[in-house]
Scaffold this active site. Sequence first.
Site, PDB file in Angstrom:
ATOM      1  N   ALA A  62      -3.715   1.581  12.738  1.00  0.00           N
ATOM      2  CA  ALA A  62      -5.086   1.519  12.235  1.00  0.00           C
ATOM      3  C   ALA A  62      -5.913   0.440  12.913  1.00  0.00           C
ATOM      4  O   ALA A  62      -7.133   0.505  12.889  1.00  0.00           O
ATOM      5  CB  ALA A  62      -5.088   1.284  10.732  1.00  0.00           C
TER       6      ALA A  62
ATOM      7  N   ARG B 293       1.946   8.534   7.068  1.00  0.00           N
ATOM      8  CA  ARG B 293       2.200   8.438   8.507  1.00  0.00           C
ATOM      9  C   ARG B 293       3.685   8.175   8.755  1.00  0.00           C
ATOM     10  O   ARG B 293       4.393   7.670   7.885  1.00  0.00           O
ATOM     11  CB  ARG B 293       1.397   7.286   9.121  1.00  0.00           C
ATOM     12  CG  ARG B 293      -0.096   7.485   9.112  1.00  0.00           C
ATOM     13  CD  ARG B 293      -0.797   6.246   9.645  1.00  0.00           C
ATOM     14  NE  ARG B 293      -0.527   5.083   8.821  1.00  0.00           N
ATOM     15  CZ  ARG B 293      -0.671   3.823   9.213  1.00  0.00           C
ATOM     16  NH1 ARG B 293      -1.068   3.556  10.434  1.00  0.00           N
ATOM     17  NH2 ARG B 293      -0.426   2.822   8.394  1.00  0.00           N
TER      18      ARG B 293
ATOM     19  N   THR C   3       4.026   1.471  -0.816  1.00  0.00           N
ATOM     20  CA  THR C   3       4.782   1.442  -2.069  1.00  0.00           C
ATOM     21  C   THR C   3       3.943   2.020  -3.205  1.00  0.00           C
ATOM     22  O   THR C   3       4.429   2.832  -4.011  1.00  0.00           O
ATOM     23  CB  THR C   3       5.199  -0.002  -2.396  1.00  0.00           C
ATOM     24  OG1 THR C   3       6.002  -0.512  -1.329  1.00  0.00           O
ATOM     25  CG2 THR C   3       5.984  -0.075  -3.689  1.00  0.00           C
TER      26      THR C   3
ATOM     27  N   TRP D 234       7.127  -0.865  -7.694  1.00  0.00           N
ATOM     28  CA  TRP D 234       8.211  -1.450  -6.901  1.00  0.00           C
ATOM     29  C   TRP D 234       9.446  -1.658  -7.773  1.00  0.00           C
ATOM     30  O   TRP D 234      10.566  -1.368  -7.374  1.00  0.00           O
ATOM     31  CB  TRP D 234       7.752  -2.785  -6.301  1.00  0.00           C
ATOM     32  CG  TRP D 234       8.768  -3.412  -5.390  1.00  0.00           C
ATOM     33  CD1 TRP D 234       8.920  -3.189  -4.051  1.00  0.00           C
ATOM     34  CD2 TRP D 234       9.780  -4.363  -5.758  1.00  0.00           C
ATOM     35  NE1 TRP D 234       9.971  -3.938  -3.558  1.00  0.00           N
ATOM     36  CE2 TRP D 234      10.515  -4.664  -4.584  1.00  0.00           C
ATOM     37  CE3 TRP D 234      10.137  -4.977  -6.960  1.00  0.00           C
ATOM     38  CZ2 TRP D 234      11.573  -5.561  -4.579  1.00  0.00           C
ATOM     39  CZ3 TRP D 234      11.202  -5.873  -6.952  1.00  0.00           C
ATOM     40  CH2 TRP D 234      11.908  -6.153  -5.769  1.00  0.00           C
TER      41      TRP D 234
ATOM     42  N   PHE E  52       3.642  -8.578  -9.336  1.00  0.00           N
ATOM     43  CA  PHE E  52       4.770  -9.464  -9.026  1.00  0.00           C
ATOM     44  C   PHE E  52       5.139 -10.227 -10.295  1.00  0.00           C
ATOM     45  O   PHE E  52       4.273 -10.498 -11.141  1.00  0.00           O
ATOM     46  CB  PHE E  52       4.399 -10.453  -7.919  1.00  0.00           C
ATOM     47  CG  PHE E  52       4.392  -9.867  -6.528  1.00  0.00           C
ATOM     48  CD1 PHE E  52       5.387 -10.179  -5.611  1.00  0.00           C
ATOM     49  CD2 PHE E  52       3.389  -8.991  -6.133  1.00  0.00           C
ATOM     50  CE1 PHE E  52       5.388  -9.637  -4.334  1.00  0.00           C
ATOM     51  CE2 PHE E  52       3.368  -8.445  -4.859  1.00  0.00           C
ATOM     52  CZ  PHE E  52       4.374  -8.768  -3.960  1.00  0.00           C
TER      53      PHE E  52
ATOM     54  N   PHE F 263      -3.429  -0.444   7.146  1.00  0.00           N
ATOM     55  CA  PHE F 263      -3.991  -1.781   6.984  1.00  0.00           C
ATOM     56  C   PHE F 263      -5.076  -1.812   5.915  1.00  0.00           C
ATOM     57  O   PHE F 263      -5.027  -1.054   4.951  1.00  0.00           O
ATOM     58  CB  PHE F 263      -4.481  -2.330   8.322  1.00  0.00           C
ATOM     59  CG  PHE F 263      -3.375  -2.598   9.310  1.00  0.00           C
ATOM     60  CD1 PHE F 263      -2.230  -3.295   8.935  1.00  0.00           C
ATOM     61  CD2 PHE F 263      -3.450  -2.141  10.613  1.00  0.00           C
ATOM     62  CE1 PHE F 263      -1.201  -3.531   9.831  1.00  0.00           C
ATOM     63  CE2 PHE F 263      -2.427  -2.386  11.521  1.00  0.00           C
ATOM     64  CZ  PHE F 263      -1.302  -3.082  11.123  1.00  0.00           C
TER      65      PHE F 263
ATOM     66  N   LYS G 261       6.722  -6.689  11.065  1.00  0.00           N
ATOM     67  CA  LYS G 261       6.182  -6.052   9.865  1.00  0.00           C
ATOM     68  C   LYS G 261       7.236  -5.265   9.096  1.00  0.00           C
ATOM     69  O   LYS G 261       7.164  -5.110   7.885  1.00  0.00           O
ATOM     70  CB  LYS G 261       5.020  -5.126  10.264  1.00  0.00           C
ATOM     71  CG  LYS G 261       4.305  -4.476   9.099  1.00  0.00           C
ATOM     72  CD  LYS G 261       3.119  -3.665   9.595  1.00  0.00           C
ATOM     73  CE  LYS G 261       2.417  -2.965   8.442  1.00  0.00           C
ATOM     74  NZ  LYS G 261       3.186  -1.837   7.922  1.00  0.00           N
TER      75      LYS G 261
ATOM     76  N   LYS H 228       0.826  -1.210   0.000  1.00  0.00           N
ATOM     77  CA  LYS H 228       0.000   0.000   0.000  1.00  0.00           C
ATOM     78  C   LYS H 228       0.863   1.264   0.000  1.00  0.00           C
ATOM     79  O   LYS H 228       0.629   2.181  -0.793  1.00  0.00           O
ATOM     80  CB  LYS H 228      -0.946  -0.027   1.201  1.00  0.00           C
ATOM     81  CG  LYS H 228      -1.804   1.189   1.391  1.00  0.00           C
ATOM     82  CD  LYS H 228      -2.989   0.906   2.284  1.00  0.00           C
ATOM     83  CE  LYS H 228      -2.609   0.158   3.539  1.00  0.00           C
ATOM     84  NZ  LYS H 228      -1.707   0.928   4.427  1.00  0.00           N
TER      85      LYS H 228
END
Length: 556
Positions: free
Chosen positions: A273, A94, A73, A409, A381, A301, A105, A71
């Site tokens: 979140a 944030r 990224t 990415w 991906f 999230f 994480k 998210k």
Amino acid sequence: MKSDIQIAQEASMHHIKEVAAMLGIPEEDLEFYGKYKAKLSDDVYEKTKNNPDGKLVLVTAINPTPAGEGKTTTTVGLGEAMAKLNKKAIIALREPSLGPCFGIKGGAAGGGYAQVVPMEDLNLHFTGDFHAITSANNLLAALLDNHIQQGNELGIDPRQVVWKRCLDMNDRNLRNIVVGLGNKMDGMVREDHFVITVASEIMAILCLADDIHDLKERLGRIIVAYNFQGEPVTAEQLNATGAMTALLKDAIKPNLIQTLEHTPALVHGGPFANIAHGCNSVRATKMALKLADITITEAGFGADLGAEKFLDIKCRKAGLKPDAVVLVATVRALKYNGGVPKAELSKENLDALARGIVNLEKHIENIQKYDVPVVVTLNSFVSDTEAENEYIRKFCEDRGCEFALSEVWEKGGEGGIALAKKVLETLENKESHFHTLYADDVPLKGKIETISREIYGARGVIYEPAAEKQLAKIEGLGFGNLPVCMAKNQYSLSDDATKLGRPADFDIHIREVYVSAGAGFVVALTGAIMTMPGLPKIPAANGIDVSEDGKITGLF
């Protein structure tokens, strides 16, 4: 492929004054933290407050999985792509917490070639905002205990102290503690608790405050305890407001950094979140809207948590109206929701995709309930197949959503151009008629049940006896008109983290409810959610080090 930290450390950054100049901010309005970080002075908002607001785009996602969604990224890459299309765009994010950085994480600076930098600074101490929040929180705790020790003029009932200490670290041993042990001069013995800093009400207050005056007013309204008559005792009654504001006077100023491609990024505040409201600061978002034509922000999230709170708490409180929502998913995560083990996610599996895509379907439906246009993007991906991508594309378009692949990415802004064009088309051709999910005057139970049924898809809500009493007390104190901040696990639409996809025939269990009077919302704790997380068996901290030349390694 290079690691995220390698890519970040090899980046050529512009001096932050050059990034600010892209937004029309002169050097005298910057408060420098080295060459690549700066806080924006209060003068910036004063000078730009009459500027028209730009467009506001929220980036959210499906429920997170071990397969990864990307998210942040996507948010960063979308901002970079807008710049490549000659749009004046800014990103509003944030700040990362140290807890997940050293836990499981990892950090929150994006990934690959769609990152904000300096990555190590951002993920570690940054500009000291979290330290200031921690200090203000614990100053209030110290003043509270000192008041009790020094005669307890306010008649505080030590059994009804609700203010907790905090620390920006995952430390389960501090969840439940006893303080005041020793002799009489060491304080009154009582049970106490710690929360992680991102769950502190002061974090929420900082992120919802418009200015220093509003910050001070909100801090004063914090309920720290109840007296022997059952009446609330506030921070203002402890004369704590001024000193707490002094600790936060710089922390309230938004931070400016840049992406790998020098797109401006305001990174400020960081409530979780799942246990808080999950959005960056109102000040940063409002300032971004005045500084650029397009502001791209994210909520933590999945959309059931971060987006719901962004829309029902932050937008309600700040008067914000999003113009579009980007919903991030991955083929891998959808197959994981369809029951495929993590080790087998690289294989094409349309049957599993069909089973798991119901999670995406529910999130699409949820955003559409707010009457905001939705663009679904697949964070690409190399293992994804054309058949899988086309299946998802058709699924989304059949439900009235725009769709685009994202390769940010791997390619940075260039990989986000298709997504950026879809977002621009949406902003130009589809009108947002944003509204909140429920009205202010709905009773607290009604708000909890509306979120549980409409957003989570629950059958009903079960309240623990303690929660029933707490709800009655909160409404009796006059806080029934506040919005509700649901504290729920992030992995499932339900309050059971093992129920993937789109669970049905389940109830939401409310075990505790309390009011954050300063922040301006009521928190409802569901299931086994913890406000102080713990470390995993093998913490990420085990792999972090510093080389002899001072370079940090292992941070991700």
